[in-house]
Design an enzyme around this catalytic site. Structure first.
Site, PDB file in Angstrom:
ATOM      1  NE  ARG A 295      27.277  30.059  -8.854  1.00 26.35           N
ATOM      2  CZ  ARG A 295      27.433  31.085  -8.027  1.00 26.35           C
ATOM      3  NH1 ARG A 295      27.234  32.321  -8.463  1.00 26.35           N
ATOM      4  NH2 ARG A 295      27.776  30.882  -6.775  1.00 26.35           N
ATOM      5  CE1 TYR A 439      26.751  20.020  -9.496  1.00 23.62           C
ATOM      6  CE2 TYR A 439      28.596  18.697  -8.751  1.00 23.62           C
ATOM      7  CZ  TYR A 439      27.637  18.991  -9.703  1.00 23.62           C
ATOM      8  OH  TYR A 439      27.580  18.243 -10.842  1.00 23.62           O
ATOM      9  CD  GLU A 440      30.348  24.519  -9.367  1.00 21.74           C
ATOM     10  OE1 GLU A 440      30.714  25.662  -9.047  1.00 21.74           O
ATOM     11  OE2 GLU A 440      31.129  23.566  -9.481  1.00 21.74           O
ATOM     12  N   GLY A 441      27.041  26.548  -5.632  1.00 25.95           N
ATOM     13  CA  GLY A 441      26.118  27.483  -4.998  1.00 25.95           C
ATOM     14  C   GLY A 441      24.740  26.856  -4.958  1.00 25.95           C
TER      15      GLY A 441
END
Length: 598
Positions: A295, A439-441
Site C-alpha cells: 500500500r 488496487y491494493e484496496g
C-alpha cells in the site's frame, strides 16, 4: 515521451535537511548508511533508472506482455533490465544480510523505488511484488522457510506474488473459495483460482513464489478462517533449486487500460503443493505485512507518475508558444509567449509541484517511521512508530494516488490537444496512474479503514498521536518571523481535526452509515492537513537556508513560493471536505435503489 531525470536536488533537500536521514540512521545503528554511501546510491540509482528503465517505458506500453498457452513473455528489454538491476545489487539493497541482502535501511530502498516507479512503473511492479513477499516470509515464515526462499528472492533468482482476489470477491476476502487440504507429508493441496495477480507469470526469473490465501477444511467462516500458504511455481529440490513443476498455471493475462507491461494474471491452482506460513486461520494477519508494504508502494505510484508528468509539463510549458501574456509580452522577440506565463497554466504547474513535493515528503516521513519500527532497540519507540504507521498507511495509499491522478491529468492538460496524442507520452502516465486508486484496496476501502478502524476503532488514540506531533511543531514555530500566519492556519485545522472526528463518532453511534458517508472526505481532509504540516516543515528549513546564505537560495525561494501556493490554493479544500462530512448520510441513502435505474 517525457525524458525522466531523477529529482536528486529535492531528494537531497529532504534527506539531508528536512528529515536528516544521517542522524536518523546513526540513532538506529545503521552506520553503513553513511552520507557518502547514501550519495553514491542516489547517483547510481538515478543513472540506472534514467538510462536503463526510462527508455523501456513507452516501448513496454506499446508492446505489452505476450501470452502463449500459459507462458508469459515480458516486453523487449525487460528481462535484461531485471538482470542488470539484480547484478547492481539494487534488489537486495534493504534486505536482511542473513539471506544475502545489504541490510541498508528501508527508507533508502524506498527512495530508489521512487526513481524506479517514475522511470518505468510497469517494470517496477516485478521487483516491487517480490519485496512484499520477502517481507511477509521474513516476518512470519519458519527458519526453514526463510532459508529456502529468502536467499533466492533476495538474489533476484526467484520473484514473488500475493494472491488474494478471486472472480467473485475482491475486498470481501471472507468469502474466498480457494481450499487447502492437508497432505500426509505436512504440505497442503491448494485448489482454486485467483485473478488480478500482478507478476503472476513472466520470464524474468527462474521461479515464482506465490503467497496464496486459502481456507482449511472446517475453517471458521469469514476472515477468521483464512490461512496463508507458500506455493512455488517450481518446488524447491533437495539442493534448494527450482525443481519439479507445481500444479499452478496461468490461465490468461488481462488486457488493461494502463501498466500494460506488467503481467496481470489469472492463476489456477490444481492441487498445487503449498506450505502453511504462520498459524492456521491467521493468514490475513500475515498477508497484511505484505499488503501494508504494497500500500505504501502503491501510494508512491501517485508520486512517481506525477513526477514524470510534471517533468514533461514544465518543459513543454517553457517551449510552447501561445498568445501573449495578459500583462504584456514576456518574449517580444518571439511570435508569442511561452504558455508558462499564463495564470491558468501556472495554476496547473504549481498544483503539480505542490502535490509532488508534498507527497515526496510524506513518503520519506513515513519511511523514517518504518525504519524506527524495524530497527529501533527501544520497544516504546517501535510501538509509537507502529501506531503512526497504522494511521498513515491508508492516507499514503489513497491521498497520494488520488492527488497523483489529479497531477497526471493536469500534465496532460498543459499539453492541450497534444497531451491526448500518444506520441507525447503524457496520456500513458494518466492511464498507468488510473489503477493506483483501485488496487491494493480501493481508496474507498482505505478511507473506511482510516476512519472506522484506525481512528474510531482506537477511540481516537491514533489520531491524537499524530495531532500531538503537529501541535508540537506549531508551538515551536508560532512566532516564526516569516511563516507565523501559516503556522496559525495549520494549528487551527489541527484542532478542528479532533473536533470534527468527535462529531463523526457521535453521529456514527446513532447511525453506522455515517462512517461510510464521511470516510472519503475525512481521509482527504486528513491528507491535506498532513501535507500542510510537511510543507511547513520544508518551508521552515528553506527559510533558514536563505537566512544563513545557503548556496541554493533560488531553490529555497521556490520552496517558499510553493508553500504559499499550497496554503492559499490547496489547503482551503479542507473546508469543502468538512462541509461534505457535516452533510451526513441522509442525502446519500434516502434515494431508493430502484430509482437509480433509467
Amino acid at each position: 515521451m517525457p525524458e525522466y531525470k531523477a529529482p536528486l536536488r529535492d531528494m537531497r533537500f529532504l534527506i539531508d535537511h528536512v528529515f536528516d536521514f544521517h542522524r536518523h540512521y546513526t540513532a538506529l545503528g545503521a552506520t553503513d548508511a553513511s552520507p557518502d554511501m547514501v550519495n553514491a546510491i542516489l547517483e547510481e540509482g538515478a543513472r540506472f533508472c534514467e538510462n536503463v528503465l526510462a527508455p523501456l517505458n513507452r516501448s513496454g506500453d506499446e508492446e505489452g506482455c505476450h501470452f502463449d498457452n500459459g507462458v508469459v513473455t515480458t516486453p523487449a528489454g525487460f528481462k535484461q533490465a531485471f538482470a542488470q538491476y539484480v547484478e547492481g545489487g539494487w534488489h537486495g539493497l534493504a534486505a536482511d544480510p542473513t539471506y544475502g541482502g545489504q541490510g541498508l535501511p528501508g527508507s533508502l530502498g524506498l527512495v530508489i523505488s521512487e526513481m524506479v516507479g517514475s522511470s518505468n512503473t510497469s517494470w517496477g511492479m516485478y521487483p516491487g511484488l517480490t519485496h512484499g513477499a520477502m517481507s511477509a516470509i521474513h516476518a512470519h515464515g519458519t527458519p526453514a522457510q526463510k532459508q529456502t526462499y529468502l536467499s533466492k528472492l533476495t538474489a533476484g533468482q526467484w520473484t514473488g506474488t500475493m494472491c488474494l482476489t478471486e472472480a467473485h470477491c475482491g475486498t470481501d476476502l471472507g468469502i474466498i473459495k480457494t481450499r487447502a487440504v492437508p497432505a500426509a507429508d505436512g504440505s497442503y493441496a491448494i485448489t482454486g483460482s485467483k485473478i488480478f495477480i500482478s507478476a503472476g507469470e513472466h520470464d524474468m526469473s527462474d521461479n515464482i513464489i506465490h503467497l496464496v490465501l486459502a481456507k482449511l477444511p472446517e475453517a471458521p467462516a469469514g476472515t477468521k478462517g483464512i490461512s496463508l500458504f507458500i506455493v512455488p511455481k517450481f518446488l524447491p529440490d533437495a539442493q534448494g533449486e527450482a525443481g519439479e513443476r507445481n500444479g499452478v498455471s496461468c490461465g490468461s493475462i488481462e488486457h488493461k487500460m494502463g501498466i500494460k507491461a506488467s503481467a496481470t494474471c489469472v492463476l489456477n491452482f490444481d492441487g498445487a503443493k503449498g506450505f502453511l506460513i504462520g498459524e492456521p486461520n491467521k493468514g490475513l494477519n500475515c498477508m497484511f505485512t505484505m499488503m501494508n508494504h504494497a500500500r505504501l508502494g502503491t501510494g508512491m505510484q501517485g508520486l512517481c507518475l506525477g513526477e514524470a508528468s510534471f517533468q514533461g509539463a514544465i518543459q513543454y510549458a517553457n517551449d510552447r508558444l501561445q498568445m501573449r501574456s495578459l500583462t504584456g509580452p514576456k518574449a517580444p522577440e518571439k511570435v508569442a509567449d511561452p504558455i508558462i506565463v499564463h495564470p491558468d497554466v501556472r495554476r496547473m504547474l504549481l498544483t503539480m509541484k505542490a502535490f509532488n513535493e508534498g507527497n515526496r515528503a510524506l513518503t520519506y516521513f513515513t519511511a523514517q517511521w518504518l525504519d524506527t519500527a524495524h530497527l529501533s532497540p527501544d520497544a516504546g519507540a517501535r510501538q509509537e512508530a507502529e501506531d503512526v504507521l497504522a494511521f498513515l498507511t491508508p492516507i499514503c495509499k489513497a491521498f497520494m494516488t488520488d492527488t497523483g491522478l489529479e497531477v497526471t491529468n493536469h500534465g496532460m492538460q498543459v499539453f492541450g490537444g497534444h497531451g491526448f496524442i500518444r506520441e507525447w507520452g503524457m496520456e500513458q502516465l494518466v492511464r498507468d496512474c488510473r489503477i493506483a486508486p483501485i488496487y491494493e484496496g480501493t481508496n474507498g476501502i482505505q478511507a473506511l479503514d482510516l476512519l472506522g478502524r484506525k481512528v474510531l476503532g482506537s477511540q481516537g488514540k491514533l489520531l491524537r498521536g499524530f495531532t500531538r506531533i503537529v501541535h508540537k511543531f506549531c508551538a515551536a514555530n508560532a512566532g516564526h518571523p516569516q511563516l507565523a500566519s501559516y503556522v496559525a492556519q495549520l494549528n487551527e485545522l489541527n484542532q478542528q481535526w479532533g473536533e470534527l472526528t468527535v462529531k463523526v463518532g457521535m453521529a456514527a453511534m446513532k447511525n453506522p452509515d455515517e462512517v461510510g458517508a464521511a470516510s472519503v472526505d475525512y481521509l482527504m481532509y486528513s491528507g491535506y492537513i498532513i501535507l500542510g504540516y510537511l510543507w511547513l516543515r520544508m518551508a521552515v528549513v528553506a527559510q533558514s537556508q536563505i537566512d544563513v546564505g545557503g548556496a541554493d537560495a533560488d531553490y529555497c525561494r521556490g520552496k517558499l513560493a510553493t508553500n504559499e501556493f499550497y496554503f492559499k490554493r490547496l489547503l482551503p479544500r479542507t473546508a469543502a471536505h468538512r462541509a461534505a462530512i457535516a452533510a451526513g448520510s441522509d442525502c446519500l441513502m434516502q434515494l431508493p435503489a430502484e430509482l437509480f435505474a433509467l
